[in-house]
Design a protein around this motif. Structure first.
Motif, short mmCIF file in Angstrom:
data_model
loop_
_atom_site.label_atom_id
_atom_site.label_comp_id
_atom_site.label_asym_id
_atom_site.label_seq_id
_atom_site.Cartn_x
_atom_site.Cartn_y
_atom_site.Cartn_z
N TYR A 1 1.24 33.78 53.05
CA TYR A 1 2.13 34.03 51.91
C TYR A 1 2.01 35.49 51.47
O TYR A 1 3.01 36.19 51.28
N CYS A 2 0.77 35.97 51.30
CA CYS A 2 0.55 37.35 50.84
C CYS A 2 1.14 38.36 51.80
O CYS A 2 1.81 39.32 51.39
N TYR A 3 0.88 38.19 53.09
CA TYR A 3 1.42 39.12 54.08
C TYR A 3 2.94 39.07 54.11
O TYR A 3 3.60 40.11 54.27
N ALA A 4 3.51 37.90 53.97
CA ALA A 4 4.97 37.80 53.98
C ALA A 4 5.58 38.60 52.83
O ALA A 4 6.57 39.31 53.02
N VAL A 5 4.98 38.51 51.64
CA VAL A 5 5.49 39.28 50.50
C VAL A 5 5.29 40.78 50.75
O VAL A 5 6.23 41.57 50.60
N ASP A 6 4.09 41.18 51.15
CA ASP A 6 3.80 42.60 51.34
C ASP A 6 4.63 43.22 52.46
O ASP A 6 5.03 44.38 52.38
N ASP A 7 4.90 42.44 53.51
CA ASP A 7 5.70 42.94 54.64
C ASP A 7 7.20 42.75 54.42
O ASP A 7 8.00 43.18 55.24
N ARG A 8 7.57 42.09 53.32
CA ARG A 8 8.97 41.77 53.04
C ARG A 8 9.57 41.01 54.21
O ARG A 8 10.72 41.21 54.59
N ASP A 9 8.79 40.11 54.78
CA ASP A 9 9.21 39.27 55.90
C ASP A 9 9.67 37.95 55.31
O ASP A 9 8.91 37.00 55.16
N TRP A 10 10.96 37.88 54.98
CA TRP A 10 11.47 36.75 54.22
C TRP A 10 11.56 35.48 55.04
O TRP A 10 11.50 34.38 54.48
#
Length: 160
Positions: A33-42
């Motif tokens: 979840y954290c990496y998805a937000v930080d990477d803007r990987d929706w």
């Protein structure tokens, strides 16, 4: 008597292989979840949630909504954020079969674009309260609620 107390304590602290596996899988879900937000990987962001998940970040000025509505909101809310680094810790999990609850501390530095080539770093902290369920695809977040929000060095007038 002393031996009995030690033996009882050891049994209370022993986790089964399934419990260990569940805990590790849930912790990895929270990290994804954290990496998805930080990477803007929706797409990765969508994949950590159940299709009917409810997300509530109203404490930070956000919205309470489903996943797709939240993706649309996040794209706009993070448009002035050049970089974010969600760091989670002190994960408190309670696993009950195919459901779990989690309280997770998050500290997150962010670099905001102030315009005219100016940037400012600010810090935010909060707790995530998650409900997690086991699905055929693995553990997924069915509810995420942010609470206990604080900031340091937030630019004057800045909102998400």
């Amino acid at each position: 008597m002393r031996y009995q107390c030690r033996e009882l304590r050891r049994q209370d602290m022993t986790l089964s292989l399934q419990e260990i596996s569940d805990r590790l899988e849930i912790e990895q879900l929270l990290v994804r979840y954290c990496y998805a937000v930080d990477d803007r990987d929706w797409e990765a962001y969508r994949n950590v949630f159940t299709p009917d998940a409810v997300l509530d970040d109203t404490v930070t000025g956000g919205i309470r909504s489903g996943v797709d509505e939240h993706v649309a909101f996040m794209k706009g809310a993070l448009s002035k954020i050049l970089i974010s680094q969600h760091a989670i810790s002190t994960i408190l999990l309670e696993v009950r079969g195919d459901e779990a609850s989690a309280r997770v501390h998050c500290s997150c530095p962010m670099v905001v674009d102030l315009g005219d080539g100016k940037r400012q770093v600010f810090f935010q902290g909060l707790w995530y309260r998650d409900r997690v369920v086991r699905t055929p695809e693995g553990w997924r977040i069915s509810e995420l609620v942010e609470e206990g929000y604080w900031t340091h060095n937030l630019p004057e007038g800045f909102t998400f």
